[in-house]
Every structure is written in C-alpha cells, then in structure tokens.
Design a protein around this motif. Sequence first.
Motif, mmCIF file in Angstrom:
data_model
loop_
_atom_site.group_PDB
_atom_site.id
_atom_site.type_symbol
_atom_site.label_atom_id
_atom_site.label_comp_id
_atom_site.label_asym_id
_atom_site.label_seq_id
_atom_site.Cartn_x
_atom_site.Cartn_y
_atom_site.Cartn_z
ATOM 1 N N UNK A 23 15.360 41.550 37.160
ATOM 2 C CA UNK A 23 16.532 42.066 37.888
ATOM 3 C C UNK A 23 17.520 42.811 37.000
ATOM 4 N N UNK A 24 17.404 42.690 35.677
ATOM 5 C CA UNK A 24 18.300 43.429 34.792
ATOM 6 C C UNK A 24 18.038 44.930 34.839
ATOM 7 N N UNK A 195 26.057 42.322 34.120
ATOM 8 C CA UNK A 195 25.895 40.914 34.502
ATOM 9 C C UNK A 195 26.875 40.516 35.602
ATOM 10 N N UNK A 196 28.068 41.086 35.575
ATOM 11 C CA UNK A 196 29.028 40.799 36.649
ATOM 12 C C UNK A 196 28.508 41.325 37.981
ATOM 13 N N UNK A 197 27.957 42.524 37.955
ATOM 14 C CA UNK A 197 27.401 43.102 39.179
ATOM 15 C C UNK A 197 26.261 42.247 39.726
ATOM 16 N N UNK A 204 20.875 34.887 39.201
ATOM 17 C CA UNK A 204 21.167 33.927 38.129
ATOM 18 C C UNK A 204 21.122 34.668 36.794
ATOM 19 N N UNK A 205 22.270 34.782 36.141
ATOM 20 C CA UNK A 205 22.347 35.547 34.898
ATOM 21 C C UNK A 205 22.672 34.648 33.702
ATOM 22 N N UNK A 206 22.386 33.368 33.822
ATOM 23 C CA UNK A 206 22.744 32.448 32.743
ATOM 24 C C UNK A 206 22.044 32.795 31.435
ATOM 25 N N UNK A 207 20.762 33.162 31.506
ATOM 26 C CA UNK A 207 20.037 33.479 30.279
ATOM 27 C C UNK A 207 20.528 34.780 29.641
#
Length: 225
Positions: A23-24, A195-197, A204-207
């Motif tokens: 997803x990045x 990451x905010x977007x 899930x953007x924890x990593x």
Amino acid sequence: MIIKPSEHPGSHERHLLRKASNPLFPFAPTLDDDNLIDAQRLDHEALQTFNRDFHELLEETTSLAGNVESDVILQLKDRMDRAYESASSLGHDVSKTKDAIRKLLSFIMASVRRGAGTDMQAHQELDQEESAREAHFALLDAPLVADLLSPNSPIHPDELVPTLLSADKDELQVALQMFDEVQLLAILNQGAALLEQLQNEGVNVSLPQEKLAFIQGYAEFAGGL
C-alpha cells in the motif's frame, strides 16, 4: 502462480517484489505470472546487454599497448566504475564479474600511478580516489543501493520514499548514506505525509512508521537535523 521468483533476482524483479500489493506504492501491482515474467525478461535483457558491453570493455583494456594516452586510461577507468555499478544491479551471481572488474581497475590504477611518477600530491589524490571507490563499491553490495544507482533503475523518483520505507533496517541504514541533509529532510517530510494519508485511509502503517523513525534517528545522528 506457476512462475517462481528467481534465486538471484535482478533490479526489475526485486522492485516488483517490493511493490507487489504494497500500500505504500500508488497503483501497486499484484504478484502474478505475467508481471513476474515481464520483470525477469527485463532483467535478462539487462544481463545480455551488460555481458556484451563488458566483453568489449575487457578486450579494450587487455589490448592496451605500453604507451597509452592518459585520456584513454581515464576513460577506461570511468567505464569500469560504471560497469561495477551496472553489474551490482543484475540478476544471477555476478561476484566473479565484479572481482574481474576490481582486478582490471587495479591494473588501470597501476598504470595511472606509473604516469604520476614521483608527484606525491598526485599519488595522494589517487589514494583518496581509491578509498572513495572502495566505499562506493561497499555501498553497492546492498541490493537496494545497487537498484537506486543503476543507470536503468526501475525505481522512479516518486517511488523513492515508498521504497525506503519498505526496506529492512540493515539495507535502509546503508542506503541512507547516499543522501545529504537536504535530501534526508525531504524524505522525512514526504514520508510523514504519505503515512498520514494512508493512516487516514485505514491502512496499518506501524511498520513503515518504525522505518521513518529510523530515518529520523539517522538524520539526527548524522547531524542533519
């Protein structure tokens, strides 16, 4: 899937594996037979092109006569440096090819040193050049760095930040050495915005947040921020 990833993937296949369903990356591809075959085909074509060009370079270098103009020597040296960069991004095991390039560069540098005679300043500059080359070659041992520096890199400029945030920390630490203070700040700002977007979209953007914090720490340690 019927087609399997390569044991020694080249830069195109490596980047496909980074992007697949990630997803990045905007419009991230799926990992399927068609995409994998296409990436492997591009890597095979790159390998064939490199082998042809390197064979020509090898013949030119080994056929040098005793007295050669310095411009010819310097051009060969520059081409050897670029060949090492290109080899680092290829698929298959290219360790023997890279060893051969190192040996040829040693041969060329010995010729340059002979031409410098007893000029101590020239020899000091050559020492500095060789140290810088060794440091550069060490960076290229990291596949991510090799892919970023490849003359035909599959990593588009707008994919730099997603690529860095997808890397493991060991490879990321090596890759960050390529960037100056201004570039690191831009990476941090773009990474935070991305990451905010994604977080607002429920991803899930924890990593990747851990990777961004790692980049922040590296920048602070390097004195950039």
